[in-house]
Design an enzyme around this catalytic site. Structure first.
Site, mmCIF file in Angstrom:
data_model
loop_
_atom_site.group_PDB
_atom_site.id
_atom_site.type_symbol
_atom_site.label_atom_id
_atom_site.label_comp_id
_atom_site.label_asym_id
_atom_site.label_seq_id
_atom_site.Cartn_x
_atom_site.Cartn_y
_atom_site.Cartn_z
ATOM 1 N NE ARG A 68 -19.740 58.879 2.829
ATOM 2 C CZ ARG A 68 -19.549 57.081 2.539
ATOM 3 N NH1 ARG A 68 -19.379 56.965 0.644
ATOM 4 N NH2 ARG A 68 -19.871 56.765 3.780
ATOM 5 N N PRO B 138 -25.372 51.009 5.225
ATOM 6 C CG PRO B 138 -27.322 49.483 4.698
ATOM 7 C CD PRO B 138 -26.872 50.903 3.964
ATOM 8 C CD GLU B 139 -19.114 51.310 6.008
ATOM 9 O OE1 GLU B 139 -17.820 50.405 6.522
ATOM 10 O OE2 GLU B 139 -19.374 52.404 5.940
ATOM 11 C CE LYS C 110 -20.234 48.728 0.785
ATOM 12 N NZ LYS C 110 -20.023 50.455 0.525
#
Ligand code: ZN
Length: 272
Positions: free
Chosen positions: A261, A2-3, A70
């Site tokens: 990433r 989740p961002e 976050k």
């Protein structure tokens, strides 16, 4: 993972679902989801976590839900909880499944469940929510969008601008996807070292970050996060579009990987 937008949507959903409702009962199918500190490890379970959560939550109401980066902070009448969604954590009013870790039963018969298949997420009973929510984090990119001057002070040294933007101690809330997209908007290549950013770059980047985060939160205004659903159309400009044409200059979008990433960028119009 989740961002910021997903965490912000979660915050708004919890407020909507729980507003005016009393929490009658807390059920904890997985006590290891309650941890003493911000930890991704179930082995860091709070030794008295179930009782600590019940004491703060049962019989009371959600007073406020806050977010920094976050992290999520839930303030109840009798005490506070810090929430980390980890990799797969989410809150839902949907039916129970085997990944329910904590369930809040409300006085209207509904239930709000913390569901987490990978178990990196957690709830942390806290007596100092303000400090725990912000500890070690830079300013939140939605609540306090950085201006050019602020960015100039924070983006320093030889490391790449993308790595710096994803460092939560520099600015809080940007993850891989939104860092990639903001850099495209600002016409800056993710590999560009921070010390080569000029004043005009910083102005462009500050504007791009603010735009990107607002766009994403608006896009996701609903209970479900559209783009993380399997098979959903890709709403992004360059993220996930390797080999396709850049909508600005027509050059092909390139995909590279660094620190595990994926990065997407256009060499045609993003200055390296
Ligand atoms: Zn381009």
């Amino acid at each position: 993972m989740p961002e910021l937008p997903e965490v912000e949507i979660t915050r708004r959903s919890l407020v909507r679902w729980m507003e005016g409702r009393r929490v009658d009962r807390v059920e904890v199918p997985d006590p290891a989801a309650i941890r003493s500190t911000r930890s991704t490890l179930p082995s860091d379970a709070h030794p008295d976590g179930v009782a600590a959560v019940r004491a703060r939550v049962e019989g009371g109401r959600l007073v406020e839900a806050r977010r920094h980066g976050k992290r999520l902070g839930l303030r109840f009448d009798a005490g506070d909880l810090l929430v980390h969604l980890g990799m797969t954590g989410r809150f839902t009013r949907g039916p129970a499944d085997r990944f329910v870790r904590v369930c809040l039963h409300l006085d209207d018969g509904s239930a709000v469940r913390f569901v987490d298949s990978r178990r990196f997420g957690c709830l942390v009973p806290t007596d100092d929510l303000d400090a725990d929510l912000a500890e070690g984090l830079g300013p939140d990119v939605l609540l306090a969008p950085p201006d050019a001057r602020g960015l100039g002070e924070r983006l320093r040294g030889r490391r790449s601008v993308k790595a710096a933007l994803m460092d939560q101690a520099v600015v809080a809330g940007l993850g891989n996807i939104h860092a990639v997209e903001a850099l495209w908007r600002a016409r800056l290549h993710p590999d560009l070292p921070c010390d080569r950013l000029g004043p005009a770059d910083l102005v462009a980047l500050a504007g791009a970050i603010a735009l990107q985060v607002r766009w994403a939160v608006d896009l996701e205004d609903g209970e479900e996060v559209a783009y993380v659903t399997e098979g959903a159309p890709n709403p992004f400009t360059v993220y996930g579009r390797a080999g396709g044409p850049c909508p600005r200059c027509g050059a092909l979008v390139e995909r590279t990987t660094g620190s595990g990433r994926a990065t997407y960028a256009c060499r045609g119009c993003q200055r390296a």
